[in-house]
Motif scaffolding. Sequence first.
Motif, PDB file in Angstrom:
ATOM      1  N   ILE A 247       0.829  -1.196   0.000  1.00  0.00           N
ATOM      2  CA  ILE A 247       0.000   0.000   0.000  1.00  0.00           C
ATOM      3  C   ILE A 247       0.872   1.258   0.000  1.00  0.00           C
ATOM      4  CG2 ILE A 247      -0.226  -0.086   2.513  1.00  0.00           C
ATOM      5  CD1 ILE A 247      -2.791   1.323  -0.021  1.00  0.00           C
ATOM      6  N   ALA A 248       2.022   1.213   0.699  1.00  0.00           N
ATOM      7  CA  ALA A 248       2.914   2.368   0.729  1.00  0.00           C
ATOM      8  C   ALA A 248       3.548   2.601  -0.640  1.00  0.00           C
ATOM      9  CB  ALA A 248       3.994   2.174   1.786  1.00  0.00           C
ATOM     10  N   GLY A 249       3.975   1.518  -1.310  1.00  0.00           N
ATOM     11  CA  GLY A 249       4.553   1.666  -2.637  1.00  0.00           C
ATOM     12  C   GLY A 249       3.550   2.188  -3.653  1.00  0.00           C
ATOM     13  N   LEU A 250       2.314   1.699  -3.570  1.00  0.00           N
ATOM     14  CA  LEU A 250       1.261   2.176  -4.469  1.00  0.00           C
ATOM     15  C   LEU A 250       0.964   3.648  -4.227  1.00  0.00           C
ATOM     16  CD1 LEU A 250      -1.165  -0.873  -4.281  1.00  0.00           C
ATOM     17  CD2 LEU A 250      -0.162   0.026  -6.394  1.00  0.00           C
ATOM     18  N   ALA A 251       0.795   4.036  -2.959  1.00  0.00           N
ATOM     19  CA  ALA A 251       0.388   5.397  -2.628  1.00  0.00           C
ATOM     20  C   ALA A 251       1.431   6.426  -3.029  1.00  0.00           C
ATOM     21  CB  ALA A 251       0.089   5.504  -1.138  1.00  0.00           C
ATOM     22  N   THR A 252       2.713   6.121  -2.762  1.00  0.00           N
ATOM     23  CA  THR A 252       3.772   7.102  -2.991  1.00  0.00           C
ATOM     24  C   THR A 252       4.264   7.134  -4.430  1.00  0.00           C
ATOM     25  OG1 THR A 252       5.416   5.477  -2.266  1.00  0.00           O
ATOM     26  CG2 THR A 252       4.561   6.995  -0.600  1.00  0.00           C
TER      27      THR A 252
END
Length: 515
Positions: A247-252
């Motif tokens: 989720i962090a990789g997708l969001a950023t």
Amino acid sequence: MILGERRSSASEAAFEGRATLDQILKRLATSKADQFAVSDPSDRPAFTDGSPRRLTWAQLNAQADLLARCLTGLGLERDSVVAVQLPNTVESIIALLGVMRAGMIAALMPLAWRQQEVSWALGRTGAKAAITMVRAGPVAHAGVVSRAALDNFGLRFICAFGRGAPDGVLALDEAFKDDSWPELGPETREGNPGDQVAVITFDATANGFVPIPRTHNGLIVAGLAHLVETRIEAGDAIATTLPISSIAGLATGLMTSLLSGARLFLHQSFNAQVFIGSIATVKATHAVLPGIVADSLGNSRLPYPPLRGMTAVRRDPCEVPVSTLAALNRTEIVSYGEIGLVARGSGEAVGSLSAGLVPVSRAAPEGMVLAETRLGPDGSLTLRGPVAPAGEFPGRQKTDAALPIDPDGYVDSGWKARSDGERLLISTGRKGVALIGGLSLPAAPTLAAVGEALALEGTPRFTSDRMFGKRLAITGTAPSDIAQSLRDAGFTPALGLTSEEAEAESAPEREAEVA
């Protein structure tokens, strides 16, 4: 696929968009057709097949469309799960967007996973197809997925980018040259399109891995949290080392790029020289790095301008940020595993978040809510709302770990917290989960499986490590080549011996710390 009834809460009422990520891509392909959207690092040939690629929004849209036509041409139906395991390359973006365009669900497996984890993920999600790379580094990933497929008869197709796809694997580079794939039919679905499950990421709990379903709305809100805090705009360029498997990789990365129209430059995490050189070459204005890497970079290491901002992504809210880059706008993204994330500006406490409603960002318009928090009965931090899991993905068997979600929709993050009235303060590490680098592992099941695979008389354990978070320590009698034995058993390379530790293997009673 929409998971269950929407629960009534103030946080869920804060964002009820109807747009899908595919619709956003189509708009960018029209409004910014000839502007560059995504590109590979210059050292791509060092870790996978093919020359570095660079696509405009129109080209990215066309490639996603072609993959969607290929998947539907294979006979896969809407809402089919397609497992995706790819390095941080242009193909990973094409795969995710192409699966979405086909009306299917992308199950994003970490690249570090091997046969043990991949086989479980294919079975747990009921994947009908898988997309991978023939090679990533020294690992033949198409072969890994093929072996994992032997335990999963429901997997109908294995597809791979790259040269020399093994027998039984559809070579996507060749399939993309065939324009005879059938055209896509009209999108017809019941309910709000934004509430449809778009992707699955995977998280670790004390009892095992769990699939985390993500809706379009949930991904959009996660991206907004990063976008609003960083103030990235259409003319900016984002250089990121984080893949899209979290989720962090997708969001950023991808989500911020889709929501702003900013260019996205993908990099691997192991070559700092190429990453720093690329920032200057492509005039990147914003860098996204793991928190521990961001902390280690001094002012002399990064070229600014053009760089104006940096995002440090932390997978442990107990970390204490070290900021030496006073010239950069610093943003902290704190990820609570795959259960949720928050955005923090420079100077804000990382290990705390609002009790009750959590705003998307301090810079966001009033009323934009990221999540809703409360303390669980045992003092654990629980979250629900837009950025939290939409519910449990169907198909769990008795032997599978369950998503720790209560009847009100709050999901247990695994971190203990205490309240000071207006805020919840994280007080301990995540219960039952070992974080090795950026990879979360269920501690007890992993230790038990390692002990069984190596036929150990004693019990392996995890020890703390300043750089990696945790290391696996094996004491006593063990095979002479522990790393190879673990690889042969299908374990992730996060459990492989380092060269320094190999020297200790001649000791009568040795402790091999495994990075």
